[in-house]
Design a protein around this motif. Sequence first.
Motif, PDB file in Angstrom:
ATOM      1  N   ILE A  18      71.010  19.923  78.550  1.00  0.00           N
ATOM      2  CA  ILE A  18      71.842  18.971  77.801  1.00  0.00           C
ATOM      3  C   ILE A  18      73.074  18.614  78.622  1.00  0.00           C
ATOM      4  O   ILE A  18      73.481  17.451  78.673  1.00  0.00           O
ATOM      5  CB  ILE A  18      72.241  19.546  76.420  1.00  0.00           C
ATOM      6  N   GLY A  19      73.661  19.603  79.277  1.00  0.00           N
ATOM      7  CA  GLY A  19      74.826  19.347  80.125  1.00  0.00           C
ATOM      8  C   GLY A  19      74.508  18.416  81.280  1.00  0.00           C
ATOM      9  O   GLY A  19      75.263  17.487  81.575  1.00  0.00           O
ATOM     10  N   SER A  22      73.903  14.895  79.875  1.00  0.00           N
ATOM     11  CA  SER A  22      75.178  14.304  79.448  1.00  0.00           C
ATOM     12  C   SER A  22      75.997  13.834  80.643  1.00  0.00           C
ATOM     13  O   SER A  22      76.578  12.742  80.615  1.00  0.00           O
ATOM     14  CB  SER A  22      75.989  15.322  78.636  1.00  0.00           C
ATOM     15  N   MET A  26      76.671   9.592  81.924  1.00  0.00           N
ATOM     16  CA  MET A  26      78.009   9.023  82.096  1.00  0.00           C
ATOM     17  C   MET A  26      78.302   8.613  83.545  1.00  0.00           C
ATOM     18  O   MET A  26      79.347   8.049  83.821  1.00  0.00           O
ATOM     19  CB  MET A  26      79.065  10.036  81.641  1.00  0.00           C
ATOM     20  N   LYS A  81      66.631   8.616  80.104  1.00  0.00           N
ATOM     21  CA  LYS A  81      67.737   8.070  79.325  1.00  0.00           C
ATOM     22  C   LYS A  81      67.299   7.819  77.883  1.00  0.00           C
ATOM     23  O   LYS A  81      67.988   8.204  76.935  1.00  0.00           O
ATOM     24  CB  LYS A  81      68.240   6.774  79.968  1.00  0.00           C
ATOM     25  N   PHE A  84      66.674  11.160  75.985  1.00  0.00           N
ATOM     26  CA  PHE A  84      67.911  11.847  75.631  1.00  0.00           C
ATOM     27  C   PHE A  84      68.624  11.120  74.489  1.00  0.00           C
ATOM     28  O   PHE A  84      69.112  11.750  73.551  1.00  0.00           O
ATOM     29  CB  PHE A  84      68.826  11.971  76.850  1.00  0.00           C
ATOM     30  N   GLN A  85      68.665   9.803  74.552  1.00  0.00           N
ATOM     31  CA  GLN A  85      69.287   9.037  73.477  1.00  0.00           C
ATOM     32  C   GLN A  85      68.571   9.275  72.153  1.00  0.00           C
ATOM     33  O   GLN A  85      69.211   9.436  71.109  1.00  0.00           O
ATOM     34  CB  GLN A  85      69.314   7.546  73.830  1.00  0.00           C
ATOM     35  N   ILE A  88      69.520  12.702  70.792  1.00  0.00           N
ATOM     36  CA  ILE A  88      70.861  12.660  70.194  1.00  0.00           C
ATOM     37  C   ILE A  88      70.819  11.971  68.831  1.00  0.00           C
ATOM     38  O   ILE A  88      71.436  12.435  67.868  1.00  0.00           O
ATOM     39  CB  ILE A  88      71.874  11.964  71.143  1.00  0.00           C
TER      40      ILE A  88
END
Length: 99
Positions: A18-19, A22, A26, A81, A84-85, A88
Motif C-alpha cells: 500500500i505504501g 501510494s 503521487m 493504478k 489500487f483506485q 481504495i
Amino acid sequence: MKFNITTLNKVFDNRIRIGVMSALIMNTSLSFKELKEFLDLTDGNLASHLKNLENNDYILVNKGFLGRKTNTTYTLTEVGKLAFQKHIENLESLINKMK
C-alpha cells in the motif's frame, strides 16, 4: 449490514505494498533508493514487495545507470493504478457502511 470482503484486492493486504502504491500514485516514478528511504525499509523487504507488484503487472521496472551506478526506477502501470483506485474505493465503501 453486509460488506463483500472479496471486493478488496488481496495484493494490497500488506502495508508495504500500500505504501509503494501510494507513493507511486503521487509521483511519475521513484527510484529504489527513494522508495526505501520513504518507507524506511531494508533492501530485501522492499525488493520482495516490489517483485509481487511487478508480477501482478501493477508496476513497471526500469533499470538504467546514473553515471556508473545502477539506477532502478518504478512506475505504475495503468492496470496497477486502476486496481489500487478500485481497492481504495472499496475501502471507502466499507467505512461508509459502518457510519
